[in-house]
Design an enzyme around this catalytic site. Structure first.
Site, PDB file in Angstrom:
ATOM      1  N   ARG A   1       0.809  -1.214   0.000  1.00  0.00           N
ATOM      2  CA  ARG A   1       0.000   0.000   0.000  1.00  0.00           C
ATOM      3  C   ARG A   1       0.853   1.279   0.000  1.00  0.00           C
ATOM      4  O   ARG A   1       0.322   2.388  -0.112  1.00  0.00           O
ATOM      5  CB  ARG A   1      -0.906   0.044   1.237  1.00  0.00           C
ATOM      6  CG  ARG A   1      -1.834  -1.137   1.355  1.00  0.00           C
ATOM      7  CD  ARG A   1      -2.679  -1.025   2.586  1.00  0.00           C
ATOM      8  NE  ARG A   1      -3.615   0.068   2.473  1.00  0.00           N
ATOM      9  CZ  ARG A   1      -4.818  -0.016   1.937  1.00  0.00           C
ATOM     10  NH1 ARG A   1      -5.227  -1.155   1.462  1.00  0.00           N
ATOM     11  NH2 ARG A   1      -5.604   1.029   1.867  1.00  0.00           N
TER      12      ARG A   1
ATOM     13  N   ASN B   1      -4.608   7.466   6.657  1.00  0.00           N
ATOM     14  CA  ASN B   1      -4.585   7.082   5.239  1.00  0.00           C
ATOM     15  C   ASN B   1      -5.650   7.918   4.549  1.00  0.00           C
ATOM     16  O   ASN B   1      -6.798   7.923   4.993  1.00  0.00           O
ATOM     17  CB  ASN B   1      -4.895   5.579   5.118  1.00  0.00           C
ATOM     18  CG  ASN B   1      -5.171   5.155   3.687  1.00  0.00           C
ATOM     19  OD1 ASN B   1      -4.666   5.763   2.751  1.00  0.00           O
ATOM     20  ND2 ASN B   1      -5.962   4.127   3.520  1.00  0.00           N
ATOM     21  N   GLY B   2      -5.293   8.635   3.489  1.00  0.00           N
ATOM     22  CA  GLY B   2      -6.274   9.450   2.768  1.00  0.00           C
ATOM     23  C   GLY B   2      -5.732  10.845   2.528  1.00  0.00           C
ATOM     24  O   GLY B   2      -4.519  11.075   2.619  1.00  0.00           O
TER      25      GLY B   2
ATOM     26  N   GLU C   1      -1.599  -2.790 -22.053  1.00  0.00           N
ATOM     27  CA  GLU C   1      -1.305  -3.457 -20.786  1.00  0.00           C
ATOM     28  C   GLU C   1       0.160  -3.904 -20.755  1.00  0.00           C
ATOM     29  O   GLU C   1       0.836  -3.780 -19.732  1.00  0.00           O
ATOM     30  CB  GLU C   1      -2.279  -4.640 -20.601  1.00  0.00           C
ATOM     31  CG  GLU C   1      -2.035  -5.528 -19.390  1.00  0.00           C
ATOM     32  CD  GLU C   1      -2.069  -4.805 -18.056  1.00  0.00           C
ATOM     33  OE1 GLU C   1      -2.500  -3.648 -17.982  1.00  0.00           O
ATOM     34  OE2 GLU C   1      -1.617  -5.411 -17.064  1.00  0.00           O
TER      35      GLU C   1
ATOM     36  N   LYS D   1       2.872  -2.653 -18.011  1.00  0.00           N
ATOM     37  CA  LYS D   1       3.654  -3.587 -17.178  1.00  0.00           C
ATOM     38  C   LYS D   1       5.136  -3.267 -17.265  1.00  0.00           C
ATOM     39  O   LYS D   1       5.833  -3.200 -16.270  1.00  0.00           O
ATOM     40  CB  LYS D   1       3.403  -4.990 -17.699  1.00  0.00           C
ATOM     41  CG  LYS D   1       2.875  -6.097 -16.924  1.00  0.00           C
ATOM     42  CD  LYS D   1       1.860  -6.072 -15.885  1.00  0.00           C
ATOM     43  CE  LYS D   1       1.320  -4.806 -15.340  1.00  0.00           C
ATOM     44  NZ  LYS D   1      -0.072  -4.848 -14.966  1.00  0.00           N
TER      45      LYS D   1
ATOM     46  N   GLU E   1       6.025   0.111 -15.555  1.00  0.00           N
ATOM     47  CA  GLU E   1       5.822   0.183 -14.100  1.00  0.00           C
ATOM     48  C   GLU E   1       6.879  -0.588 -13.324  1.00  0.00           C
ATOM     49  O   GLU E   1       7.303  -0.149 -12.262  1.00  0.00           O
ATOM     50  CB  GLU E   1       4.369  -0.197 -13.827  1.00  0.00           C
ATOM     51  CG  GLU E   1       3.975  -1.297 -12.978  1.00  0.00           C
ATOM     52  CD  GLU E   1       2.441  -1.447 -12.858  1.00  0.00           C
ATOM     53  OE1 GLU E   1       1.906  -2.313 -13.538  1.00  0.00           O
ATOM     54  OE2 GLU E   1       1.818  -0.747 -12.055  1.00  0.00           O
TER      55      GLU E   1
ATOM     56  N   LYS F   1      -0.127  -0.348  -4.362  1.00  0.00           N
ATOM     57  CA  LYS F   1      -1.081  -1.291  -4.941  1.00  0.00           C
ATOM     58  C   LYS F   1      -2.506  -0.756  -4.906  1.00  0.00           C
ATOM     59  O   LYS F   1      -3.230  -0.830  -5.875  1.00  0.00           O
ATOM     60  CB  LYS F   1      -0.993  -2.600  -4.155  1.00  0.00           C
ATOM     61  CG  LYS F   1      -1.934  -3.677  -4.641  1.00  0.00           C
ATOM     62  CD  LYS F   1      -1.265  -4.519  -5.676  1.00  0.00           C
ATOM     63  CE  LYS F   1      -2.197  -5.514  -6.308  1.00  0.00           C
ATOM     64  NZ  LYS F   1      -1.842  -5.740  -7.705  1.00  0.00           N
TER      65      LYS F   1
HETATM   66  O1  M6R Z   1      -7.462  -2.198  -7.584  1.00  0.00           O
HETATM   67  P1  M6R Z   1      -7.764  -1.634  -8.948  1.00  0.00           P
HETATM   68  O2  M6R Z   1      -7.929  -2.688  -9.976  1.00  0.00           O
HETATM   69  O3  M6R Z   1      -8.954  -0.707  -8.930  1.00  0.00           O
HETATM   70  O4  M6R Z   1      -6.496  -0.775  -9.325  1.00  0.00           O
HETATM   71  C1  M6R Z   1      -6.459  -0.010 -10.495  1.00  0.00           C
HETATM   72  C2  M6R Z   1      -5.049   0.412 -10.861  1.00  0.00           C
HETATM   73  O5  M6R Z   1      -4.502   1.203  -9.851  1.00  0.00           O
HETATM   74  C3  M6R Z   1      -4.129  -0.804 -11.097  1.00  0.00           C
HETATM   75  O6  M6R Z   1      -4.648  -1.651 -12.071  1.00  0.00           O
HETATM   76  C4  M6R Z   1      -2.728  -0.338 -11.525  1.00  0.00           C
HETATM   77  O7  M6R Z   1      -2.791   0.227 -12.785  1.00  0.00           O
HETATM   78  C5  M6R Z   1      -1.748  -1.524 -11.482  1.00  0.00           C
HETATM   79  N1  M6R Z   1      -0.585  -1.158 -10.728  1.00  0.00           N
HETATM   80  C6  M6R Z   1      -1.261  -1.944 -12.806  1.00  0.00           C
HETATM   81  O8  M6R Z   1      -0.377  -3.007 -12.746  1.00  0.00           O
END
Ligand code: M6R
Length: 608
Positions: free
Chosen positions: A27, A99-100, A482, A486, A489, A603
């Protein structure tokens, strides 16, 4: 986006809190800290960097206490630093973790400075500690003070707090950020995610917006937004230790890539019967709802949005329903026109992504036929607040880069396309074909994992580049996007995706020997045109890495052609995702990046 944890027990709490932080590092991981009651004072330790640095500090300092709070941070306001790390304190009396985002923090900070409070950090969170102190000084109890700060603050927050003058309890408040209580035997816990405390208890209470909690090792009281004491439902969750450990793998991402055959099997399990999708798999009454759908609006973020883009093709060709797709963060601001009988579909692995949750809440006040979510976490806000849910059942995904969540989302979206077609009583033969193909998919995905050897061979020639281009057409354009996401990132290589036909409209200018071009070339109606696009790259000295069987006649001077296992064409986007994930992983491994926790990311993105 930041992990918070709190505990009140009869044992030494420091180790438990740090273990919980480790499980929530996905997180956020730029700094960490802890505050715990030790005899008559509070021990306060913070450090820049990952939780293991805090752990080292604790080994040196050996704090001892039974009640405490801790935090792992993903910076929003103020750079990652020790002084910006949580917990924040006010006059060494009140300590908080947050958190927020507090949206009106500038105005509140000004007010508190006028009252004589001094700020030591650049965060929005520190003011929460000062506000609590301010209300405590008005002869309020801590619970009153927690209610009072809620009235002042706008934005999203999950807060855990302790008061130096009350060594038995911790306090919580929640608004638009996940927070739950864990009920043990003579011990109480709280966390942003049940994973953090799953080896301490299997009994959880998911708090609601507006809730305030007082918890000691012996008892807890929950007050709702009207300050009334309320009982909230206790949920039993068994989260296996195996699901949250790396096992034989080097990284969670690697484990999660290789779990995909089983994860996909779990997504279809109990949802296909005979030769068709079963009825009402999205919940009681979903069949009647799906029969009325005339349009679909998808909102999601990142990888989940890519899943929606692929599914739009399926909704059109299988369910005969047009689809509008929007980034969740953009959707509300475009004044969306909502046609009659439009179904809102959200897609989210975590079910806590703030942009998607806000879009869902906005949509619920609009004229939608209903809301349906494809989600991996059953207890999440999005799963709880949607009218209909299909859980992907992928198991916990811990690596920041989404892998098995994506392929299971696609599988679930195919089930949605089939369910709409079934509810409308259309395309029976196609439904039978795809239901059969879905059953075979886990085995074919297993075969695609065997491509790893070939991907390891090509990884070095991509790992030494600064850029990469991904090409696809039709359903494969979102897969190319996608693949690019990947790669960037986890390896920090700049990567972009284009529909292959767009190449000649501009990006062709980028092609030279330093621009690897990764193309998806399945046998398809567009194969010939795609091959011509690849010839254009070849003619300009580009290095081609081509996945798929349509490229058989293409001779390339530099790069590689990789044959793919065969499966039903409409399911091939799921299959073609897998080698792109492995390629990114192998490239990142060569570049020595932090694969499970890439820089600047987290995440679960619980801020807008
Ligand atoms: O939990 P979520 O699927 O809503 O998250 C959405 C994005 O933050 C998430 O897919 C992000 O793009 C990933 N890190 C990609 O690998």
């Amino acid at each position: 986006m930041c992990g918070i944890i709190a505990a009140a027990t009869n044992r030494n709490v420091g180790k438990l809190l740090v273990q919980g932080l480790h499980k929530m590092e996905y997180r956020g991981y730029d700094s960490a800290g802890i505050a715990l009651h030790q005899e008559t004072s509070i021990v306060h330790l913070r450090c820049l960097g990952k939780v293991r640095r805090l752990e080292e500090k604790m080994i040196e300092e050996k704090p001892k206490g039974k009640v405490g709070i801790a935090h792992t941070r993903w910076a929003t306001h103020g750079e990652p630093s020790e002084v910006n790390a949580h917990p924040h304190s006010s006059k060494e009396r009140v300590y908080i973790v947050h958190n927020g985002i507090i949206e009106n923090y500038i105005e509140l900070k000004k007010e508190l400075i006028e009252y004589g409070y001094a700020f030591s950090s650049q965060t929005d969170s520190e003011l929460i500690a000062h506000l609590l102190d301010y209300f405590l000084n008005q002869k309020n109890t801590m619970i009153d003070a927690m209610h009072s700060i809620k009235e002042k603050m706008q934005g999203a927050y999950a807060i855990a707090a302790i008061d130096q003058e009350d060594s038995d309890s911790f306090y919580l408040a929640r608004n638009n950020s996940p927070l739950l209580l864990g009920v043990g035997s003579e011990e109480l816990f709280a966390a942003s995610d049940p994973l953090a405390i799953s080896d301490l208890t299997d009994k959880f209470i998911f708090l609601e917006d507006g809730d305030v909690v007082e918890a000691s090792s012996k008892a807890y009281k929950i007050y709702d937004k009207n300050k009334e004491e309320v009982q909230r439902e206790l949920t039993h969750l068994n989260i296996s230790a195996q699901a949250t450990s790396k096992g034989e793998y080097k990284h969670f991402m690697e484990k999660e890539i290789f779990e995909q055959p089983t994860a996909i099997l779990n997504t279809i399990d109990g949802r296909i019967g005979g030769e068709d999708v079963l009825e009402n798999i999205f919940g009681e009454g979903s069949n009647e709802l799906l029969a009325q759908v005339k349009r679909i609006q998808v909102v999601a973020c990142g990888t989940s949005l890519h899943a929606g883009r692929v599914a739009a093709n399926w909704f059109s060709s299988i369910s005969q329903v047009p689809t509008q797709i929007d980034y969740a963060s953009e959707y509300r601001y475009k004044n969306p026109y909502i046609d009659k009988n439009t179904l809102l579909v959200t897609i989210s692995q975590s079910g806590e992504t703030a942009d998607t949750l806000s879009a869902l809440r906005y949509a619920k006040s609009q004229n939608y036929l209903g809301s349906l979510t494809i989600c991996n976490v059953p207890t999440s806000s999005i799963a709880r607040e949607s009218d209909y849910v299909l859980l992907t059942n992928a198991g916990p995904e811990i690596g920041v880069a989404s892998t098995k969540a994506f392929t299971t989302q696609l599988t679930a979206l195919m089930l949605l396309a089939l369910s709409i077609a079934k509810a409308k009583d259309i395309n029976p033969k196609l439904r039978t074909r795809l239901a059969t193909a879905l059953r075979a998919l886990p085995e074919i995905v297993s075969q695609s994992l065997e491509l790893r050897g070939q991907l390891i061979e090509i990884a070095p020639s991509i790992a030494n580049k600064d850029n990469a281009l991904f090409l696809g057409r039709g359903m494969f354009y979102p897969i190319a996007k996608e693949g690019a996401l990947k790669l960037k990132e986890i390896s920090y290589i700049h990567a972009e995706a284009y529909p292959a036909g767009e190449l000649k409209h501009g990006p062709l200018a980028l092609i030279d020997e330093n621009m690897p071009v990764i193309a998806l070339a399945p046998e398809s109606d567009f194969a010939e045109k795609l091959i011509s696009n690849l010839e254009e790259v070849k003619a300009r000295g580009g290095t081609l890495y081509v996945f798929g069987n349509a490229a058989g006649d293409l001779s390339i001077d530099s790069g590689k052609l990789i044959n793919m296992p065969e499966c039903d064409f409409l399911l091939t986007p799921i299959l073609y995702t897998v080698p792109l994930q492995i390629l990114s992983y192998e490239v990142a491994l060569l570049r020595g990046t932090d694969i499970d926790q890439p820089r600047n990311l987290a995440k679960s993105v619980t801020v807008e």
